[in-house]
Enzyme design. Structure first.
Site, PDB file in Angstrom:
ATOM      1  N   THR A  63       0.844  -1.183   0.000  1.00 41.94           N
ATOM      2  CA  THR A  63       0.000   0.000   0.000  1.00 41.94           C
ATOM      3  C   THR A  63       0.887   1.242   0.000  1.00 41.94           C
ATOM      4  O   THR A  63       2.121   1.154  -0.083  1.00 41.94           O
ATOM      5  CB  THR A  63      -0.987  -0.019   1.189  1.00 41.94           C
ATOM      6  OG1 THR A  63      -1.931   1.049   1.029  1.00 41.94           O
ATOM      7  CG2 THR A  63      -0.270   0.104   2.531  1.00 41.94           C
ATOM      8  N   LYS A  67       3.862   1.494  -3.706  1.00 45.29           N
ATOM      9  CA  LYS A  67       3.297   0.771  -4.850  1.00 45.29           C
ATOM     10  C   LYS A  67       4.133   0.911  -6.129  1.00 45.29           C
ATOM     11  O   LYS A  67       4.083   0.043  -6.996  1.00 45.29           O
ATOM     12  CB  LYS A  67       1.865   1.224  -5.117  1.00 45.29           C
ATOM     13  CG  LYS A  67       0.865   0.783  -4.057  1.00 45.29           C
ATOM     14  CD  LYS A  67      -0.542   1.199  -4.459  1.00 45.29           C
ATOM     15  CE  LYS A  67      -1.565   0.745  -3.438  1.00 45.29           C
ATOM     16  NZ  LYS A  67      -2.947   1.056  -3.868  1.00 45.29           N
ATOM     17  N   ASN A  88       0.350  -3.697  -6.107  1.00 42.33           N
ATOM     18  CA  ASN A  88      -0.156  -3.806  -4.741  1.00 42.33           C
ATOM     19  C   ASN A  88      -0.231  -5.249  -4.262  1.00 42.33           C
ATOM     20  O   ASN A  88      -0.718  -5.524  -3.177  1.00 42.33           O
ATOM     21  CB  ASN A  88      -1.526  -3.132  -4.608  1.00 42.33           C
ATOM     22  CG  ASN A  88      -2.641  -3.982  -5.188  1.00 42.33           C
ATOM     23  OD1 ASN A  88      -2.455  -4.656  -6.201  1.00 42.33           O
ATOM     24  ND2 ASN A  88      -3.805  -3.949  -4.562  1.00 42.33           N
ATOM     25  N   ASP A 103      -6.049  -3.715  -7.416  1.00 42.01           N
ATOM     26  CA  ASP A 103      -7.003  -2.632  -7.158  1.00 42.01           C
ATOM     27  C   ASP A 103      -8.052  -2.578  -8.263  1.00 42.01           C
ATOM     28  O   ASP A 103      -9.249  -2.412  -7.999  1.00 42.01           O
ATOM     29  CB  ASP A 103      -6.286  -1.284  -7.062  1.00 42.01           C
ATOM     30  CG  ASP A 103      -5.528  -1.108  -5.759  1.00 42.01           C
ATOM     31  OD1 ASP A 103      -5.953  -1.698  -4.741  1.00 42.01           O
ATOM     32  OD2 ASP A 103      -4.512  -0.400  -5.752  1.00 42.01           O
ATOM     33  N   GLY A 128      -7.564  11.352  -9.563  1.00 42.06           N
ATOM     34  CA  GLY A 128      -6.199  11.201  -9.063  1.00 42.06           C
ATOM     35  C   GLY A 128      -6.037   9.834  -8.443  1.00 42.06           C
ATOM     36  O   GLY A 128      -6.980   9.261  -7.912  1.00 42.06           O
TER      37      GLY A 128
END
Length: 282
Positions: A63, A67, A88, A103, A128
């Site tokens: 995390t 990453k 991740n 993710d 973002g």
């Protein structure tokens, strides 16, 4: 124990992480007992000196803020990791360390489990970090995408358009400010921190915009039901929150690590239990 498997989470700081209880439950559902899952809380300055400790694990999650930095320490990148230049999840296989980005899988599996689709008219708030990943997945799935960003943040959509052009997808992405949103959408995604604890009364779009959406997905998992989700539900609109995404990306990590299989009802129960645990921690 001879067959003990060692897993963990690399990040900094890790004070509020939900990863240990999520992975503990997933191992239990898998029927695995000979494992441990430890936190590797190393700052960016510490990482180089501690990397051998991390690479001693059979598999690990990553995390913020590691990453991208972790990439130089592993051997191969799966397509998902190449796509976002971000890792991740790592598995050690045949002596090699292979990096993934789960993710994106967590987001897609959350939508699928909730019965929502990504190939219609999509309104996304924020672009973002996780928002860039979600916007690229929307482009990849053929969405008619509108991205709402605050004034001065229009450039955050640039990398998504560049990805679309470079990979043969449509880069016809509409960029608007929050007060310029109009029309109806099949899916509204909040990929911004607006509405996150402790500012739980904030909402990224107006009630009028919410009323015109078919489904609402919010990446925020604290609180369990954001102001955005509560408003949508008051109009009978189905919603999904960020805890589902967090749990599903962990599910994909286990699929990578061991080929584990889970059923949707067990995962739905796990998501609910993690919300209860998070509430107890506060």
């Amino acid at each position: 124990m001879k067959n003990m498997k060692h897993y963990g989470l690399l990040g900094f700081p890790l004070k509020h992480t939900m990863s240990p209880p999520i992975h503990q439950r997933l191992f239990e559902l898998e029927g695995v007992s000979d494992f441990d899952y430890t936190l590797k809380e190393y700052s960016p300055e510490e990482l180089e000196g501690k990397i051998s400790d991390v690479l001693a694990l059979d598999g690990f999650n990553i995390t913020i803020p590691h990453k991208v930095e972790i990439i130089k320490y592993i051997d191969e990148l799966a397509d998902s990791a190449k796509r976002y230049d971000s890792v991740n999840c790592v598995v050690k296989k045949d002596g090699k360390y292979i990096g993934y980005n789960t993710d994106c899988d967590g987001f897609l599996r959350s939508l699928e489990a909730a019965g929502a689709r990504l190939d219609g008219k999509v309104l996304q708030c924020g672009c973002g970090g996780v928002g860039r990943m979600i916007a690229i997945e929307a482009v990849r799935h053929g969405a008619e995408l509108t991205v709402s960003v605050p004034e001065g943040f229009e450039d955050t959509v640039g990398p998504v358009k560049e990805y679309a052009r470079a990979n043969g997808f449509s880069d016809d992405i509409k960029v608007v400010h929050p007060n310029e949103i109009s029309g109806k959408f099949d899916l509204l995604i909040n990929a911004s921190p607006v509405g996150m604890f402790p500012k739980v009364e904030n909402c990224p779009v107006s009630e009028e915009v919410i009323k015109g959406c078919g489904f609402v997905f919010d990446v925020i998992y604290n609180p369990e039901r954001t102001k955005l989700m509560q408003t949508a539900e008051s109009y009978g609109i189905k919603t999904c929150g960020g805890m589902a995404m967090l749990v599903w990306q962990a599910v994909v990590a286990h699929e990578i690590w061991s080929g584990a299989k889970y059923n949707d009802s067990d995962i739905a129960r796990l998501i609910s239990d993690m919300h209860k645990l998070m509430a107890e921690k506060e």
